[in-house]
Design an enzyme around this catalytic site. Structure first.
Site, short mmCIF file in Angstrom:
data_model
loop_
_atom_site.label_atom_id
_atom_site.label_comp_id
_atom_site.label_asym_id
_atom_site.label_seq_id
_atom_site.Cartn_x
_atom_site.Cartn_y
_atom_site.Cartn_z
N GLY A 104 38.61 33.64 33.87
CA GLY A 104 37.25 33.87 33.43
C GLY A 104 37.03 35.33 33.12
O GLY A 104 37.96 36.09 32.95
N CYS A 105 35.75 35.69 33.08
CA CYS A 105 35.36 37.04 32.69
C CYS A 105 35.43 37.95 33.90
O CYS A 105 34.43 38.28 34.50
CB CYS A 105 33.94 36.97 32.15
N VAL A 106 36.65 38.33 34.30
CA VAL A 106 36.83 39.08 35.54
C VAL A 106 36.69 40.58 35.32
O VAL A 106 36.81 41.33 36.22
CB VAL A 106 38.18 38.79 36.19
#
Lengths: 106, 395
Positions: A104-106
């Protein structure tokens, strides 16, 4: 894929050191790997509680639990979690527990 | 002359706008990472696909966020960008720097990374583009020594940002710089250690011109406003009269038509003004925001994934904002607690409110429902009542 040798066995991992063949996980893997996540010495009972919890949850639901759930179900707070796993629940704890890499958008 | 290895990118050195290719070539003279990045980008231009692998989880000790891991999918061709991680460095509020701070930052980055940066990322951070895993901790240590800390990434409070505010703008209704800095320092833990269901962004704009686009790009938007009358200097209005058509360009464009101009005097019916800033923007010497200043708090802004894009909407029409911002911080914490407790994994605040409803949200965070929260009342009759409201009626 890079390979690493831990306690006499070889494991396939990705660039970030996450285990690729999840069924190969064992307790020796976690212990021998701990020092790369800034955990000195032997994993304590508290470490194992979190690791086993993560593994059980992952086996049951196929995903890693949300951080709040980890804290709630184990009766600890974020601070304690970072004391146990200095590199954090995602990079540290999940890696030692042999879960697949968080995305994901880490 | 040797044939260029990057014919497609070279095209982008022509034209008037500053060329990022030129910048990268300059960096490449000093740094092999920047060279390989150029070459990989050329390959991407040729193939029309990105050549970065999926994901990447790296970081520094004690933090769960701030570093975005990235690996090339062609390390065989571009070994120097095999690992090319990004560090988000929390920027000074309003992006005001002294050159010595920037020099320090550059020195650290020349030592540990590719020398390439993004000034700045859309959330606000100073972005250091491209370093290897083994450099992360030492780079972070040097950044700390230079007075910089990492910003946010992942399911955390992201780096708050603000417009330049009273730093150099006469329309500032709140000290956006101080609010932003105060929030940043108060919530260090939430920035560095992801603990939320998903990301959470806060942006502070000092007036409704919204120069940080807080309404569109933050979950919690703080936008300066005022109560009472716009301050008018009639002499200055008269001085504008020869240069702009006040009737046509100011009065007729006022969205609530609350202004009158008779050629000598400008009148504003302030009770009908919605403080859109248009007249003030056109005649900055003549008109100023009112004296009683504060902010409107809005909530829920986000990009399309998953349920559609949202602009933030009003939850507090007017709040006084003065240090130490206790009322604001109490509200933020109540909101985050409710969201953290109720959201599904990767559910933004705006989506949670859409799912559970404003009435549940408002009750949970202790805010009264007021007309300013809606553009129009609901058109359907599927209204829920709380059980205790029904008992009252029956009696």
């Amino acid at each position: 894929m890079p390979q690493i040798e831990l306690a006499g066995k070889t494991y396939e991992v990705d660039e970030d050191g996450f285990l690729q063949e999840l069924d190969k996980w064992n307790e020796e893997f976690a212990q021998a790997y701990a020092h790369t996540e800034d955990i000195d010495g032997t994993l304590t009972e508290e470490h194992w509680k979190i690791i086993n919890y993560l593994r059980n949850y992952f086996q049951q639901f196929g995903i890693a639990p949300m951080v709040r759930k980890v804290c709630k179900d184990n009766g600890i707070d974020m601070k304690k979690l970072y004391e146990l796993f200095p590199t954090g629940p995602a990079k540290g704890a999940c890696k030692l527990a042999g879960l697949s890499k968080p995305t994901g958008c880490v | 002359m040797a044939e260029s290895k990057t014919p497609l990118l070279d095209e982008l050195e022509t034209g008037k706008w500053p060329s990022f290719v030129k910048e990268m070539k300059q960096a490449a003279e000093k740094n092999p990472m920047a060279r390989d990045l150029l070459d990989q980008l050329e390959l991407s231009y040729k193939d029309k696909i990105g050549h970065w692998k999926h994901g990447g989880i790296v970081g520094v000790k004690g933090y769960g966020s701030g570093v975005i891991g990235r690996y090339s999918d062609r390390p065989d061709l571009f070994p120097n960008v095999q690992a090319f991680h990004t560090l988000r460095v929390n920027h000074p509020t309003g992006w005001f720097y002294k050159t010595d701070a920037l020099r320090n930052l550059c020195d650290v980055w020349d030592k540990h990374g590719s020398g390439l940066t993004n000034m700045h990322g859309s959330t606000g951070d100073a972005i250091l583009l491209g370093t290897r895993t083994e450099h992360l901790q030492s780079c972070f240590d040097d950044l700390s020594d230079a007075g910089f800390d990492l910003g946010g990434s992942g399911s955390a409070l992201r780096t708050p940002s603000a417009c330049v505010g009273p730093g150099r703008c006469e329309w500032a209704c709140i000290d956006s710089l101080d609010v932003c800095y105060n929030i940043t320092m108060s919530y260090q833990d939430k920035i560095h250690r992801p603990m939320f269901p998903y990301k959470f962004k806060i942006k502070v704009a000092a007036c409704s011109n919204d120069c940080v686009a807080s309404i569109a790009r933050s979950d919690l938007s703080i936008i300066g406003t005022w109560k009472g009358d716009i301050q008018i200097d009639q002499n200055e209005v008269l001085a504008y009269a020869p240069t702009i058509d006040i009737q046509k360009e100011v009065c007729d464009l006022c969205p609530t038509r609350c202004m009158e101009w008779n050629g000598k005097e400008l009148k504003i019916y302030n009770e009908d003004c919605n403080r859109c800033m248009h007249c003030i923007n056109l005649m900055p010497k003549a008109l100023r925001p009112g004296k009683e200043k504060g902010a409107t708090i809005l909530i829920g802004g986000k990009a399309p994934i998953l349920q559609g894009a949202l602009l933030s909407w009003v939850i507090v029409p007017f709040m006084k904002l003065e240090p130490p911002y206790t009322e604001l911080k109490d509200l933020i914490e109540r909101i985050q607690d409710w969201w953290d407790e109720n959201a599904k994994s990767r559910e933004r605040l705006g989506e949670l409110i859409k799912r559970l409803g404003m009435r549940v949200f408002l009750r949970a965070v202790g805010l009264p429902a007021v007309p300013q929260m809606v553009k129009a009342p609901r058109t359907n009759p599927y209204v829920f009542f709380w059980p205790e409201e029904i008992k009252k009626e029956v009696k």
